[in-house]
Motif scaffolding. Structure first.
Motif, mmCIF file in Angstrom:
data_model
loop_
_atom_site.group_PDB
_atom_site.id
_atom_site.type_symbol
_atom_site.label_atom_id
_atom_site.label_comp_id
_atom_site.label_asym_id
_atom_site.label_seq_id
_atom_site.Cartn_x
_atom_site.Cartn_y
_atom_site.Cartn_z
ATOM 1 N N ILE A 1 31.779 -5.756 4.245
ATOM 2 C CA ILE A 1 33.005 -5.019 3.974
ATOM 3 C C ILE A 1 33.970 -5.941 3.250
ATOM 4 O O ILE A 1 34.277 -7.032 3.744
ATOM 5 N N VAL A 2 34.419 -5.519 2.085
ATOM 6 C CA VAL A 2 35.391 -6.319 1.341
ATOM 7 C C VAL A 2 36.786 -5.770 1.648
ATOM 8 O O VAL A 2 37.085 -4.617 1.355
ATOM 9 N N GLY A 3 37.634 -6.607 2.262
ATOM 10 C CA GLY A 3 38.997 -6.214 2.611
ATOM 11 C C GLY A 3 39.181 -6.083 4.108
ATOM 12 O O GLY A 3 38.419 -5.383 4.783
ATOM 13 N N ALA A 4 40.178 -6.805 4.647
ATOM 14 C CA ALA A 4 40.432 -6.804 6.097
ATOM 15 C C ALA A 4 41.718 -6.063 6.436
ATOM 16 O O ALA A 4 42.414 -6.387 7.382
ATOM 17 N N GLY A 5 42.060 -5.037 5.630
ATOM 18 C CA GLY A 5 43.214 -4.183 5.920
ATOM 19 C C GLY A 5 42.805 -3.072 6.882
ATOM 20 O O GLY A 5 41.737 -3.138 7.507
ATOM 21 N N PHE A 6 43.641 -2.023 6.981
ATOM 22 C CA PHE A 6 43.347 -0.933 7.926
ATOM 23 C C PHE A 6 42.002 -0.270 7.631
ATOM 24 O O PHE A 6 41.256 0.070 8.548
ATOM 25 N N GLY A 19 26.496 -0.919 16.738
ATOM 26 C CA GLY A 19 25.354 -1.830 16.774
ATOM 27 C C GLY A 19 25.031 -2.534 15.467
ATOM 28 O O GLY A 19 24.059 -3.282 15.384
ATOM 29 N N LYS A 20 25.831 -2.307 14.438
ATOM 30 C CA LYS A 20 25.559 -2.986 13.153
ATOM 31 C C LYS A 20 26.168 -4.380 13.159
ATOM 32 O O LYS A 20 27.158 -4.626 13.845
ATOM 33 N N ARG A 21 25.590 -5.256 12.365
ATOM 34 C CA ARG A 21 26.214 -6.574 12.156
ATOM 35 C C ARG A 21 27.053 -6.492 10.890
ATOM 36 O O ARG A 21 26.596 -6.027 9.851
ATOM 37 N N VAL A 22 28.307 -6.931 11.003
ATOM 38 C CA VAL A 22 29.268 -6.726 9.917
ATOM 39 C C VAL A 22 29.885 -8.054 9.473
ATOM 40 O O VAL A 22 30.333 -8.846 10.306
ATOM 41 N N LEU A 23 29.906 -8.254 8.161
ATOM 42 C CA LEU A 23 30.670 -9.369 7.595
ATOM 43 C C LEU A 23 31.876 -8.780 6.866
ATOM 44 O O LEU A 23 31.715 -7.911 6.009
ATOM 45 N N VAL A 24 33.067 -9.249 7.229
ATOM 46 C CA VAL A 24 34.287 -8.820 6.528
ATOM 47 C C VAL A 24 34.764 -9.987 5.666
ATOM 48 O O VAL A 24 34.939 -11.100 6.159
ATOM 49 N N VAL A 25 34.937 -9.710 4.383
ATOM 50 C CA VAL A 25 35.361 -10.753 3.438
ATOM 51 C C VAL A 25 36.745 -10.388 2.894
ATOM 52 O O VAL A 25 36.959 -9.243 2.483
ATOM 53 N N ASP A 26 37.675 -11.302 2.932
ATOM 54 C CA ASP A 26 38.980 -11.026 2.297
ATOM 55 C C ASP A 26 39.424 -12.247 1.517
ATOM 56 O O ASP A 26 39.264 -13.384 1.960
ATOM 57 N N LYS A 27 40.012 -12.024 0.368
ATOM 58 C CA LYS A 27 40.412 -13.164 -0.466
ATOM 59 C C LYS A 27 41.691 -13.833 0.040
ATOM 60 O O LYS A 27 41.975 -14.974 -0.298
ATOM 61 N N ARG A 28 42.447 -13.114 0.852
ATOM 62 C CA ARG A 28 43.668 -13.711 1.402
ATOM 63 C C ARG A 28 43.311 -14.650 2.566
ATOM 64 O O ARG A 28 42.180 -14.639 3.044
ATOM 65 N N ASN A 29 44.324 -15.402 3.041
ATOM 66 C CA ASN A 29 44.045 -16.327 4.141
ATOM 67 C C ASN A 29 44.398 -15.723 5.496
ATOM 68 O O ASN A 29 44.630 -16.430 6.458
ATOM 69 N N HIS A 30 44.437 -14.382 5.551
ATOM 70 C CA HIS A 30 44.758 -13.715 6.816
ATOM 71 C C HIS A 30 44.138 -12.332 6.841
ATOM 72 O O HIS A 30 43.790 -11.777 5.789
#
Ligand code: FAD
Ligand code: UDP
Length: 366
Positions: A1-6, A19-30
Motif C-alpha cells: 500500500i502506497v500512502g499512510a493516510g486515512f 490475514g494478509k501481510r501488508v507493507l505500507v510505504v510512505d515518502k514522508r517521515n511520518h
C-alpha cells in the motif's frame, strides 16, 4: 500500500485483520498523511497540514474509527469577516441578523423559509438562480462578500468555474444553526490523529516503511496486489498530462496568551493573502495552556517537488483528464487506486475511510 493516510491505513488494517501481510510505504517521515498532528515545542498539538475536523453522517465509519480512538465532542464554529464584522459562517439566519437591520432580516428570513423551508441547505449558485428581488439581492450579497474573493484566493478561479459541489460544501443555511457542519457525528480523536493512526497500524501483519518514495523501492518489493493512494497522474508518469491540483502553505504563529479567537476558525473572504486562521486549541481542547498557536493558510499554485498537491481541482476539464487515467488504471491487473489523490476526489476524511472500506470489501470478495 502506497500512502499512510486515512485511505492507506484503513486498507492496511482491514487487510491485515483478514490475514494478509501488508507493507505500507510512505515518502514522508511520518504516518497519518495530511491528517498528521504533533506536539509543537511549546506543547501545543498542531495539525501540520492544516486544521482537520472530523465529521460524518456514516455510523459505519464512526464505529470503525472508534475502535482506534476515544473521542472529544467538538462542534466546529467559523466566523467570516464581512464588511469589517465577524459573522457566523456558513451564512445562516443568524448571519442575516448580524449584518442587516431587523426589518430587512425579518423579510429575508421569511422569504428564505417560505421558498426553501426551515432547515434547508441552499448552495449559493442555486440561490443565485432565484427571481424574487429580495432573494436576488441576498444571493448577490452573499456571493460577493463570502464566496467570490475567497474562492478566487483559494483556487485562482471563480465559483462558477468550479464544479458546483465545491461551493455547495458551505451552503446558505435556512436555520439558526451556527455550527460549520451539521453531520450526526462530530468529534475529535481524544489523543489526536497520529495516535489513532498508530493504533490502526499496530497490527503484527503490517510493516511500515517511511521516507520511501514508491518509485525508489518499487523494484525491490514483491507483492500480489498494490494499492496506490498517491496522485494517479504521477503513477502513470503524466502520460495524459498533469492533473491540476491546488496547494497551500501554512504559517504557524505562536502567541503568548491563552486565546486569540473566540471560535476555531476565522475566514477572510475579502482581505489578506490568507484564506483563514485556525486556533488549534479550540479543536483539540488544550484549554489549560497559557499560550496558543494560530495556523494561517496561504493558497498557492501546485509545483511538483516544491509543495504538496493538497486539493484536486473539481471541474470539467480535470475530470475529463482524470477519466483517461481511470481507463489506464482499469487495464492494470492487481493494481488499485483510492483516496483523495488516487481517486482524484475532494474527499473529507470520513469519505476517504468509507471509500477504503468499500474497496476492502471488493478485494475480500474477489
Ligand atoms: P493523504 O492523507 O493525502 O495520504 C496520502 C499519502 O500518500 C501521503 O502521506 C503521501 O506522502 C503518500 N504518497 C503519495 N505519493 C507517494 C509516493 N509516490 N510514494 C510514497 N508515498 C506517497 N477532511 C476532513 O474530514 N475534515 C477537515 O477539517 C479537513 N481539513 C483539511 C484541511 C486541509 C488543508 C486539507 C489539505 C485537507 C483537509 N481534509 C479534511 C481532507 C483530508 O486531509 C483528506 O480527506 C484525507 O487526508 C485523505 O486521506 P488519503 O489517505 O486519501 O490521502
Ligand atoms: N468558500 C468560500 N467562502 C468561505 C468558505 C468557503 O468561498 O468563507 C468556498 C470556497 O470555494 C472553498 C469551498 O467553499 O474552497 C469549500 O470550503 P471548505 O471550508 O469546505 O474548504 P476546505 O475546508 O475543504 O478547505
Amino acid at each position: 500500500i502506497v500512502g499512510a493516510g486515512f485511505t492507506g491505513a484503513t486498507l492496511a488494517e482491514r487487510l491485515a485483520s483478514a490475514g494478509k501481510r501488508v507493507l505500507v510505504v510512505d515518502k514522508r517521515n511520518h504516518i497519518g498523511g495530511n491528517a498528521y498532528d504533533k506536539m509543537d515545542p511549546h506543547g501545543v498539538l498542531v495539525h501540520r497540514y492544516g486544521p482537520h475536523i472530523f465529521h460524518t453522517n456514516s455510523k459505519k465509519v464512526f464505529d470503525y474509527l472508534s475502535r482506534f480512538t476515544e473521542w472529544r465532542p467538538y462542534y466546529h464554529r467559523v466566523r467570516g469577516v464581512v464588511e469589517g464584522k465577524e459573522v457566523p459562517l456558513p451564512f445562516s439566519l443568524a448571519t442575516l441578523r448580524a449584518l442587516f437591520s431587523p426589518r430587512l432580516a425579518d423579510r429575508l428570513e421569511e422569504k428564505l423559509v417560505s421558498r426553501f423551508g426551515y432547515g434547508a441547505r441552499v448552495p449559493i449558485l442555486r440561490l443565485r438562480e432565484e427571481g424574487d428581488p429580495d432573494l436576488k439581492f441576498l444571493a448577490d450579497y452573499v456571493y460577493r462578500n463570502v464566496f467570490e474573493g475567497y474562492t478566487l484566493k483559494q483556487w485562482g478561479l471563480r465559483p462558477e468555474e468550479l464544479s458546483p459541489s465545491v461551493t455547495a460544501r458551505v451552503p446558505v443555511l435556512v436555520s439558526h444553526d451556527t455550527r460549520y457542519f451539521q453531520d450526526t457525528y462530530q468529534a475529535m480523536p481524544k489523543e489526536g490523529y497520529t495516535a489513532l493512526f498508530r493504533r490502526m497500524l499496530a497490527h503484527p501483519n503490517i510493516k511500515v516503511l517511511l521516507q520511501a518514495d514508491w518509485r525508489e523501492v518499487e523494484g525491490e518489493v514483491r507483492f500480489d496486489r498494490l494499492i496506490f493512494t498517491g496522485p494517479i497522474d504521477e503513477f502513470f508518469g503524466y502520460l495524459h498530462g498533469p492533473l491540476p491540483y491546488r496547494s497551500l502553505s501554512f504559517r504557524m504563529e505562536f502567541r503568548g496568551r491563552p486565546w486569540v479567537q473566540e471560535v476555531g476558525t476565522v475566514n477572510y473572504p475579502n482581505e489578506h493573502p490568507y484564506t483563514r486562521t485556525t486556533e488549534f486549541k479550540h479543536l483539540t481542547g488544550q484549554d489549560y495552556l497559557s499560550h496558543t498557536v494560530l495556523c494561517y493558510e496561504y493558497p498557492e499554485a501546485y509545483e511538483p517537488g516544491r509543495n504538496e498537491p493538497y486539493y484536486p481541482v473539481p471541474r470539467e476539464e480535470s475530470e475529463e483528464r482524470y477519466q483517461r487515467y481511470l481507463e489506464e488504471a482499469k487495464r492494470l491487473k492487481g493494481v488499485y487506486f483510492a483516496g483523495r489523490l488516487g481517486d482524484y476526489r475532494y474527499y473529507n476524511m470520513d469519505q476517504a475511510v468509507a471509500r477504503a472500506l468499500k474497496l476492502f470489501e471488493e478485494l475480500n470478495d474477489g
